[in-house]
Every structure is written in structure tokens, then in C-alpha cells.
Design a protein around this motif. Structure first.
Motif: not given
Lengths: 113, 116
Positions: B26-34
Motif C-alpha cells: 500500500d503506497t501513495s507514491e508513484s515512484d518506488y522499488y520492490l
């Protein structure tokens, strides 16, 4: 090459005693540093993270604290241990770039008796 | 706050078969890494695979691949041709930078057993 050292590997402490776990990183500068706790059979709970000297973010309010006195040194402390503080503690570092993986220490198994 | 959920505490797979481990976040960010990490009995954390959120193509590393569904906020790990050495705890992790903060958040893990 970069290495991360975490000590001690195991620790048995009585309830109410202080705690100091140390983590140092070599071969890199300005790392992001993390402290995690893993209870038996459970996941990794983020306790603290730091993006620079003296900059500590706390995730879980409890009787633990963290400090970063030097760029590559991260210390986890407690003034008085509780039984519930028992667990496996992991220190990790990652580069500033967000897509870099995290590298973990060997961990410290803490038993509070 | 970002959260990572792994709904399967334990999974079992026969040697040479394929297994899929689930992860949602769950996130509101658009740029991230998994990331997917493996923790064998030695407790050493080992990176298995990573995925950039801006990339539509699913990451692949030999027998390991992911199914990344950004809209659904899902990031599953598929292990093909399972081997005995794949037995371990597997953790899904999420990382983003928010200016001065750089958090790496893990799920609760899935214990994978590999049987003969």
C-alpha cells in the motif's frame, strides 16, 4: 568492496539491564542505515533508519533508541531491557540511490532473561 | 504509511515444480522499488530479485521471476524448477525516497518448504 559488521552475534541479558548493539559499514560513504528486529518465526520489523549522521527516524515507539555518531556507525541501545525485547536484530545498509539493494549484517540474537 | 503484506505464512512445493509467493503493498507514491529477499536457516538475507515501479516489464533472474501489477499493487514471486536449496523464508520489501527519508519496509515473510 563494502562490508558490514554487526556485533555481538549472541547476547543474553537480564531484564532491566542496558543494551548496546553496534553496526559498522566499510567501503562506502553516506550509507542509509537500518535496524530491524525479527521475532521468532516473524517478519522484519523496521525499528530505526538513518540517512545521515545524527539523523534518526523511529518507526516503533518503545524503550529502544538508536544513534549514528559517525557516518558508518549505527548503534542500537536501551536503558532497561524488557522480556519483549528478545529477538533477532539485524543491521543493514543501502546506497543513496533508491534502487540499490540493502546489505545485511549477520545479526544479533538477543535473549532477555 | 507504506505497508507490505504477505498473506501466506507458509507454502510448500515439490522439487522441480513451480510455486508463486504473494505480496501486496500500500503506497501513495508513484515512484518506488520492490524487492524479494531470501533468508535461509543461516539467517543471512540474500537479494533474490528487484523491480522498478516505472518499468512495465517484469523482472527475471534465472528461475525467479515476478508478476508486477502496479494498479493492483501486487508483486508476486514465481520460482520455477524448485530446488531443495530454495527452502527459506522469503520477504517482500518496498523502498521509496521521500526527500530526506529513505525507508525499506518488509512484509512478514513466507516460509517455503521444498519436498522431494
Amino acid at each position: 568492496s563494502q562490508t558490514i559488521h554487526q556485533w555481538p552475534a549472541t547476547l543474553v541479558q537480564p531484564v532491566g539491564s542496558p543494551l548496546s548493539l553496534e553496526c559498522t559499514v566499510e567501503g562506502t560513504s553516506n550509507p542509509n542505515l537500518y535496524w530491524y528486529r525479527q521475532a521468532a518465526g516473524r517478519g522484519l520489523q523496521l525499528l530505526f533508519y538513518s540517512v545521515g549522521i545524527g539523523q534518526i527516524s523511529s518507526e516503533v515507539p518503545q524503550n529502544l533508541s538508536a544513534s549514528r555518531p559517525q557516518d558508518r556507525q549505527f548503534i542500537l541501545s536501551s536503558k532497561k531491557l524488557l522480556l519483549s525485547d528478545s529477538g533477532f536484530y539485524l543491521c543493514a545498509w543501502s546506497g543513496e540511490v533508491v534502487n540499490t539493494e540493502a546489505f545485511f549484517g549477520q545479526g544479533t540474537r538477543l535473549t532477555v532473561v | 504509511a507504506q505497508t507490505v503484506t504477505q498473506s501466506q505464512p507458509e507454502m510448500s512445493v515439490q522439487e522441480a515444480e513451480t510455486v508463486t509467493l504473494s505480496c501486496t503493498y500500500d503506497t501513495s507514491e508513484s515512484d518506488y522499488y520492490l524487492f524479494w529477499y531470501k533468508q535461509p536457516p543461516s539467517r543471512q538475507m540474500i537479494l533474490v530479485i528487484r523491480q522498478e515501479a516505472y518499468k512495465q516489464q517484469n523482472a527475471t533472474e534465472n528461475r525467479f521471476s515476478v508478476n508486477f501489477q502496479k494498479a493492483a499493487k501486487s508483486f508476486s514471486l514465481k520460482i520455477s524448477d524448485s530446488q531443495l536449496g530454495d527452502a527459506a523464508m522469503y520477504f517482500c520489501a518496498y523502498r521509496t525516497d521521500t526527500g530526506t527519508a529513505s525507508k525499506l519496509t518488509f512484509g512478514t515473510g513466507t516460509r517455503l518448504q521444498v519436498t522431494l
